[in-house]
Design a protein around this motif. Structure first.
Motif, PDB file in Angstrom:
ATOM      1  N   GLU A 123      -9.605  -0.122  -4.437  1.00 27.48           N
ATOM      2  CA  GLU A 123      -9.090  -0.284  -4.780  1.00 27.48           C
ATOM      3  C   GLU A 123      -7.629  -0.903  -5.298  1.00 27.48           C
ATOM      4  N   ILE A 124      -6.859  -0.872  -4.369  1.00 30.26           N
ATOM      5  CA  ILE A 124      -5.269  -1.209  -4.339  1.00 30.26           C
ATOM      6  C   ILE A 124      -5.792  -2.977  -4.314  1.00 30.26           C
ATOM      7  N   LEU A 125      -6.517  -3.582  -3.677  1.00 35.28           N
ATOM      8  CA  LEU A 125      -6.165  -4.775  -4.254  1.00 35.28           C
ATOM      9  C   LEU A 125      -6.772  -5.397  -5.648  1.00 35.28           C
ATOM     10  N   LEU A 126      -7.269  -4.540  -6.190  1.00 33.89           N
ATOM     11  CA  LEU A 126      -7.857  -4.774  -7.926  1.00 33.89           C
ATOM     12  C   LEU A 126      -6.616  -4.169  -8.790  1.00 33.89           C
ATOM     13  N   LYS A 127      -5.376  -3.568  -8.042  1.00 35.22           N
ATOM     14  CA  LYS A 127      -4.725  -3.058  -8.944  1.00 35.22           C
ATOM     15  C   LYS A 127      -2.974  -4.317  -8.428  1.00 35.22           C
ATOM     16  N   ARG A 128      -3.667  -4.792  -7.774  1.00 35.84           N
ATOM     17  CA  ARG A 128      -1.986  -5.653  -6.997  1.00 35.84           C
ATOM     18  C   ARG A 128      -2.489  -7.476  -6.950  1.00 35.84           C
ATOM     19  N   GLN A 129      -3.924  -7.384  -8.376  1.00 33.76           N
ATOM     20  CA  GLN A 129      -3.222  -8.866  -8.180  1.00 33.76           C
ATOM     21  C   GLN A 129      -2.186  -9.716  -8.338  1.00 33.76           C
ATOM     22  N   ASP A 130      -1.551  -9.005  -8.699  1.00 35.73           N
ATOM     23  CA  ASP A 130      -0.205  -9.441  -8.938  1.00 35.73           C
ATOM     24  C   ASP A 130       0.382 -10.285  -7.638  1.00 35.73           C
ATOM     25  N   VAL A 131       0.013  -9.202  -6.554  1.00 39.08           N
ATOM     26  CA  VAL A 131       0.280 -10.003  -4.894  1.00 39.08           C
ATOM     27  C   VAL A 131      -0.580 -10.798  -4.363  1.00 39.08           C
ATOM     28  N   PHE A 132      -2.013 -10.026  -4.773  1.00 41.24           N
ATOM     29  CA  PHE A 132      -3.273 -10.602  -3.951  1.00 41.24           C
ATOM     30  C   PHE A 132      -3.890 -11.538  -4.811  1.00 41.24           C
ATOM     31  N   GLY A 133      -3.519 -11.762  -5.957  1.00 43.89           N
ATOM     32  CA  GLY A 133      -4.354 -12.618  -6.127  1.00 43.89           C
ATOM     33  C   GLY A 133      -4.723 -14.352  -6.436  1.00 43.89           C
ATOM     34  N   GLY A 134      -3.093 -14.543  -5.858  1.00 46.94           N
ATOM     35  CA  GLY A 134      -2.684 -15.714  -5.666  1.00 46.94           C
ATOM     36  C   GLY A 134      -2.855 -16.592  -5.044  1.00 46.94           C
ATOM     37  N   VAL A 135      -2.458 -17.949  -4.678  1.00 45.57           N
ATOM     38  CA  VAL A 135      -2.160 -18.771  -3.616  1.00 45.57           C
ATOM     39  C   VAL A 135      -1.591 -19.651  -4.240  1.00 45.57           C
ATOM     40  N   GLY A 136      -0.006 -19.656  -2.485  1.00 46.69           N
ATOM     41  CA  GLY A 136       0.620 -20.142  -3.152  1.00 46.69           C
ATOM     42  C   GLY A 136       1.987 -20.347  -3.703  1.00 46.69           C
ATOM     43  N   VAL A 178       7.674 -10.291  -3.462  1.00 43.31           N
ATOM     44  CA  VAL A 178       6.577  -9.298  -3.570  1.00 43.31           C
ATOM     45  C   VAL A 178       6.734  -8.297  -4.467  1.00 43.31           C
ATOM     46  N   TYR A 179       8.047  -8.103  -3.904  1.00 39.32           N
ATOM     47  CA  TYR A 179       8.815  -6.068  -4.432  1.00 39.32           C
ATOM     48  C   TYR A 179       9.141  -6.160  -6.387  1.00 39.32           C
ATOM     49  N   ASP A 180       8.965  -7.579  -6.472  1.00 43.63           N
ATOM     50  CA  ASP A 180       9.972  -8.269  -7.589  1.00 43.63           C
ATOM     51  C   ASP A 180       8.534  -8.079  -8.564  1.00 43.63           C
ATOM     52  N   ALA A 181       7.533  -9.088  -7.971  1.00 44.49           N
ATOM     53  CA  ALA A 181       6.549  -9.116  -9.109  1.00 44.49           C
ATOM     54  C   ALA A 181       5.167  -7.264  -9.036  1.00 44.49           C
ATOM     55  N   ILE A 182       5.717  -6.870  -8.354  1.00 45.96           N
ATOM     56  CA  ILE A 182       4.656  -5.178  -8.074  1.00 45.96           C
ATOM     57  C   ILE A 182       4.971  -5.075  -9.964  1.00 45.96           C
ATOM     58  N   GLU A 183       4.286  -4.688 -10.443  1.00 45.82           N
ATOM     59  CA  GLU A 183       5.077  -3.907 -12.059  1.00 45.82           C
ATOM     60  C   GLU A 183       5.096  -2.381 -11.762  1.00 45.82           C
ATOM     61  N   PRO A 184       6.411  -1.755 -12.064  1.00 54.68           N
ATOM     62  CA  PRO A 184       6.785  -0.663 -11.774  1.00 54.68           C
ATOM     63  C   PRO A 184       5.881   0.485 -11.831  1.00 54.68           C
ATOM     64  N   SER A 185       4.467   0.994 -11.821  1.00 57.44           N
ATOM     65  CA  SER A 185       3.960   1.661 -11.931  1.00 57.44           C
ATOM     66  C   SER A 185       2.813   1.690 -10.470  1.00 57.44           C
ATOM     67  N   GLY A 186       3.497   0.598  -9.930  1.00 60.83           N
ATOM     68  CA  GLY A 186       2.651   0.361  -8.369  1.00 60.83           C
ATOM     69  C   GLY A 186       4.054   0.925  -7.499  1.00 60.83           C
ATOM     70  N   LYS A 187       5.429   0.636  -7.864  1.00 60.27           N
ATOM     71  CA  LYS A 187       6.179   0.474  -6.469  1.00 60.27           C
ATOM     72  C   LYS A 187       6.773   1.750  -7.139  1.00 60.27           C
ATOM     73  N   SER A 237       1.647  -0.952   0.285  1.00 58.97           N
ATOM     74  CA  SER A 237       0.247   0.102   0.324  1.00 58.97           C
ATOM     75  C   SER A 237       0.885   1.290  -0.052  1.00 58.97           C
ATOM     76  N   LEU A 238       1.697   0.944   1.026  1.00 55.24           N
ATOM     77  CA  LEU A 238       3.036   2.474   1.008  1.00 55.24           C
ATOM     78  C   LEU A 238       3.382   2.861  -0.493  1.00 55.24           C
ATOM     79  N   LEU A 239       3.966   1.334  -0.989  1.00 53.83           N
ATOM     80  CA  LEU A 239       4.408   1.804  -2.403  1.00 53.83           C
ATOM     81  C   LEU A 239       3.935   2.145  -3.357  1.00 53.83           C
TER      82      LEU A 239
END
Length: 428
Positions: A379-392, A277-286, A243-245
């Motif tokens: 809104e953050i949940l929808l944007k960050r499915q690269d982190v919050f969308g998967g399991v395992g 997690v940081y590596d998975a976030i697209e540039p616009s999100g960090k 969220s901070l990033l």
């Protein structure tokens, strides 16, 4: 609706399976307990699709809450409405909207506390301090690690996901069609709490000079470099960091903010998770700010190095113990802010009035007003499915989904820091 609700007619008679805690500590059992009933006109009964295991559950698990009787655990729930009290009808007026719109079959998320939506605190957004506030998962209000849960003041408490996708709404603000329940449940507690930790710091007057380019309290010269530490990288710490990033990246794009973030945890597994997690976030999100994950001593050294000894402008403390607060105090600069959302217990704060005075440190403590934070968190949940969308996956916040039969074991693993975020599926 008129007359008393007949719970038997609604199919709510009988028993259900639930995760139960017994005093004095570390005693988890899975037992049959009565299915909850409508007892107040403002109640709703929700059939639980998924329930979360949260770090806050460990306070009771470890016997730190002075609880002397058994209880049903859990306060993170996503599910389906199966019964409503008399207050819910199409002609309900002058009350929160859900009293007139919530329907049987609607998908909902429940915050971890009850909020009426009508008192002074609810109306201004401080929903966690509602005059009717009550935590789920305590003696007086059974929790959500069960097949069903009763939600008091449901018209003010619940967040209806079905309402966001209402038929006839040609252009809904949010498209939830691709979000799994394992993602949506993060709205019950930890993602809004992470957002709250970040916003509580960034909205503080002491951060204004870095955001506006003007020195405190006003003027025309400014040092706009912003350094923020995050202490504690469990599931809430991951949510706070993400969220901070996201917020900082937006400020970088809109205002040219220069920032750097140091995320600290003593456990290597948690540090590795946050780096993935940081590596998975697209540039616009960090954004392009400097970022590092560090152990405690490494973190202290990085703060000194990156700030020329000044310290962090703000520290997000998301653990809830004295050692974490001590570290936050050590790395925050004079005139800094500590935003603490960890659930602290009885031990006194690990610093004196003199310590705080001598450093001009500001503290913001306390519970997240989850119901008020839902829109931002969603809104953050929808944007960050690269982190919050998967399991395992390596970069997934959720480690795994298990049945109640594994409750005893996963509580032990979670208590020892040997697993990440765990969800219970009552149907397994």
């Amino acid at each position: 609706m008129n007359g008393k609700v007949d719970n038997a007619v609604l199919g709510l008679a009988g028993t259900q399976r639930a995760v139960r805690w017994y005093p004095p500590a570390y005693d988890i059992r899975v037992e049959d307990v009565p299915i909850p009933q409508i007892v107040d006109p403002d109640d709703a009964i929700v059939k639980v699709t998924l329930a979360g295991l949260c770090g806050s559950d460990l306070h009771i698990y470890r016997g730190h809450e002075d609880v002397d009787s058994d209880l049903t655990c859990g306060h993170e729930v996503v599910g389906e409405v199966v019964a409503l009290g008399q207050s819910f009808h199409t002609e309900a007026a002058g009350r929160p909207q859900l009293y007139s719109t919530l329907r049987i079959g609607d998908k909902v998320v429940s915050p971890f506390t009850v909020s009426c939506g009508e008192c002074h605190f609810c109306r201004i957004g401080f929903t966690c301090r509602c005059i009717h506030s009550c935590l789920f998962g305590i003696l007086t209000l059974p929790g959500g690690q069960a097949q069903y849960i009763r939600i008091p003041k449901a018209g003010g408490t619940l967040f209806s996901l079905s309402a966001l996708q209402a038929p006839g709404d040609a252009t809904p603000k949010w498209d939830l069609s691709k979000l799994a329940d394992s993602s949506l449940i993060l709205l019950a507690d930890i993602l809004p709490t992470g957002v709250f930790a970040a916003m509580q710091a960034l909205q503080h007057p002491k951060i204004a000079p870095m955001l506006t380019g003007k020195p405190y309290p006003y003027g025309g010269f400014g040092d706009r470099a912003l350094t923020i530490g995050v202490v504690g990288l469990g599931p809430v710490g991951v949510c706070a960091t993400v969220s901070l990033l996201d917020i900082l990246a937006g400020l970088e794009a809109s205002q040219g903010l220069v920032y750097q973030v140091i995320a600290i945890d003593p456990l290597e597994a948690r540090r590795s998770k946050v780096q993935a997690v940081y590596d998975a976030i697209e540039p616009s999100g960090k954004g392009n700010g400097r970022f590092a994950v560090a152990s405690v001593e490494e973190g202290k050294n990085l703060v000194r190095e990156w700030t020329d000894g000044a310290g962090c402008n703000a520290v997000l403390e998301v653990v809830g113990n004295s050692s974490a607060l001590t570290l936050a105090y050590d790395i925050v600069r004079p005139f800094g802010i500590i935003s603490s959302v960890g659930v602290h217990q009885e031990p006194p704060l690990p610093f004196t009035g003199r310590d705080v005075y001598n450093k001009n440190v500001s503290f913001d403590f306390g519970r997240c007003p989850v119901r008020a934070m839902f829109p931002i968190a969603l809104e953050i949940l929808l944007k960050r499915q690269d982190v919050f969308g998967g399991v395992g996956a390596e970069a997934s916040l959720i480690d795994k989904i298990v049945g109640f039969d594994q409750a005893v074991e996963v509580y032990k693993l979670f208590d020892k820091g040997q697993c990440g975020k765990i969800l219970f599926d009552p149907s397994l």
